[in-house]
Design a protein around this motif. Structure first.
Motif, short mmCIF file in Angstrom:
data_model
loop_
_atom_site.label_atom_id
_atom_site.label_comp_id
_atom_site.label_asym_id
_atom_site.label_seq_id
_atom_site.Cartn_x
_atom_site.Cartn_y
_atom_site.Cartn_z
N LYS A 31 -30.07 -2.85 -8.46
CA LYS A 31 -31.42 -3.10 -7.98
C LYS A 31 -32.12 -1.78 -7.66
CE LYS A 31 -34.00 -4.85 -4.03
NZ LYS A 31 -33.93 -5.42 -2.68
N LYS A 32 -33.36 -1.67 -8.08
CA LYS A 32 -34.15 -0.50 -7.73
C LYS A 32 -35.56 -0.98 -7.42
CE LYS A 32 -34.72 4.31 -9.05
NZ LYS A 32 -34.47 5.33 -10.07
N ALA A 33 -35.97 -0.82 -6.18
CA ALA A 33 -37.28 -1.31 -5.76
C ALA A 33 -38.37 -0.66 -6.61
CB ALA A 33 -37.51 -1.01 -4.28
N SER A 34 -39.42 -1.44 -6.90
CA SER A 34 -40.46 -0.97 -7.81
C SER A 34 -41.15 0.30 -7.35
CB SER A 34 -41.51 -2.07 -8.01
OG SER A 34 -42.14 -2.40 -6.77
N THR A 62 -43.97 5.99 -4.66
CA THR A 62 -43.60 6.52 -3.35
C THR A 62 -43.60 8.04 -3.37
OG1 THR A 62 -42.28 4.60 -2.71
CG2 THR A 62 -41.75 6.66 -1.63
N GLU A 63 -43.16 8.63 -4.48
CA GLU A 63 -43.15 10.09 -4.58
C GLU A 63 -44.57 10.65 -4.57
OE1 GLU A 63 -40.86 12.50 -4.37
OE2 GLU A 63 -39.67 10.79 -3.71
N LEU A 64 -45.51 9.91 -5.14
CA LEU A 64 -46.90 10.36 -5.11
C LEU A 64 -47.39 10.44 -3.66
CD1 LEU A 64 -48.44 8.31 -8.07
CD2 LEU A 64 -47.87 10.74 -8.03
N ASP A 78 -54.33 0.89 2.30
CA ASP A 78 -52.98 0.81 2.83
C ASP A 78 -52.01 1.42 1.81
OD1 ASP A 78 -50.44 0.12 3.59
OD2 ASP A 78 -50.96 -1.92 4.19
N PRO A 79 -51.69 2.70 1.94
CA PRO A 79 -50.87 3.37 0.93
C PRO A 79 -49.46 2.82 0.81
CG PRO A 79 -51.10 4.73 2.88
CD PRO A 79 -52.06 3.60 3.04
N PHE A 80 -48.88 2.35 1.92
CA PHE A 80 -47.52 1.83 1.83
C PHE A 80 -47.49 0.56 0.98
CE2 PHE A 80 -43.99 -0.81 3.32
CZ PHE A 80 -42.94 0.07 3.07
N THR A 81 -48.45 -0.34 1.23
CA THR A 81 -48.52 -1.57 0.45
C THR A 81 -48.85 -1.25 -1.01
OG1 THR A 81 -49.25 -2.82 2.38
CG2 THR A 81 -49.64 -3.81 0.23
N ILE A 82 -49.76 -0.30 -1.21
CA ILE A 82 -50.13 0.09 -2.57
C ILE A 82 -48.91 0.58 -3.34
CG2 ILE A 82 -51.35 1.85 -3.92
CD1 ILE A 82 -53.65 1.59 -1.94
#
Length: 219
Positions: free
Chosen positions: A127-130, A137-139, A1-5
């Motif tokens: 705040k900046k999401a991890s 996310t860019e990967l 699951d790439p989104f969760t990863i």
């Protein structure tokens, strides 16, 4: 699951590197304390719907993944914001006190508590999401570009190929938007600074349009 990863990879790294056995998680702070960008300046109905969706996804997708990661490294995860007493107390707070009226107003209650406890730097830190701060996310975006696909379509395709179409809950519908690349770059900078994704921004626009029944708010 790439989104969760994309946002659990950070926990994996922490669990692998930390010498401490107990690790604190911030899960639940967005959902229970008005931290979701998509609920900004919405009415009670929309706010509750966004919160319910966030809690459902957290319980069904995020937490099982996190607990599995922690168990692998023999760590114990603690969720202060999901403590029964905390959740009970939040339930007694007027939703208007929790619902953010702007991006800067998110988690106002927690910011006030942090300031009162003598940690103003935490209260006012952007705040900046991890998944954005770590560039995971860019990967994923890079892999999507290699296949000539947009991010959401790439993610949706992977879910479908794994038979997990429902695992991503309300992220099944993808909207492809074409725009000037310079505008896109500038927008990404602003969204990143505010911890907001393109999907959240588009969803907020759609909700506002549907709520008002027109586009006069653009005038």
């Amino acid at each position: 699951d790439p989104f969760t990863i994309s946002y659990e990879l950070q926990l994996f790294t922490v669990c692998r590197a930390a010498g401490e056995r107990v690790i604190l998680s911030g899960q639940g702070s967005d959902e229970y304390f008005g931290g979701c960008a998509s609920s900004v300046n919405e009415d009670d109905g929309v706010y509750e719907a966004v919160r319910a969706w966030g809690i459902e996804r957290m319980m069904k997708v995020s937490m099982p993944c996190e607990l599995s990661i922690a168990s692998h490294f023999m760590k114990k995860l603690c969720y202060p914001y999901l403590d029964e007493e905390v959740v009970r107390m939040v339930g007694e707070v007027d939703p208007r006190e929790l619902r953010p009226s702007s991006l800067e107003d998110r988690k106002a209650v927690l910011k006030t508590i942090a300031s009162d406890l003598g940690f103003p730097m935490l209260a006012h830190r952007t705040k900046k999401a991890s998944q954005y701060g770590s560039n995971t996310t860019e990967l994923i975006r890079g892999q999507a570009r290699k296949k000539g696909l947009r991010y959401n379509r790439y993610i949706a395709g992977i879910y479908e190929s794994l038979g997990l179409r429902d695992a991503n809950l309300l992220r099944d519908s993808a909207v492809d938007v074409r725009m000037d690349p310079i505008l896109l770059h500038d927008a990404e900078e602003i969204l990143s600074q505010n911890g907001m994704t393109h999907s959240e921004a588009v969803a907020a626009f759609y909700r506002k349009m549907v709520k008002d029944g027109n586009l006069r708010f653009l005038e």
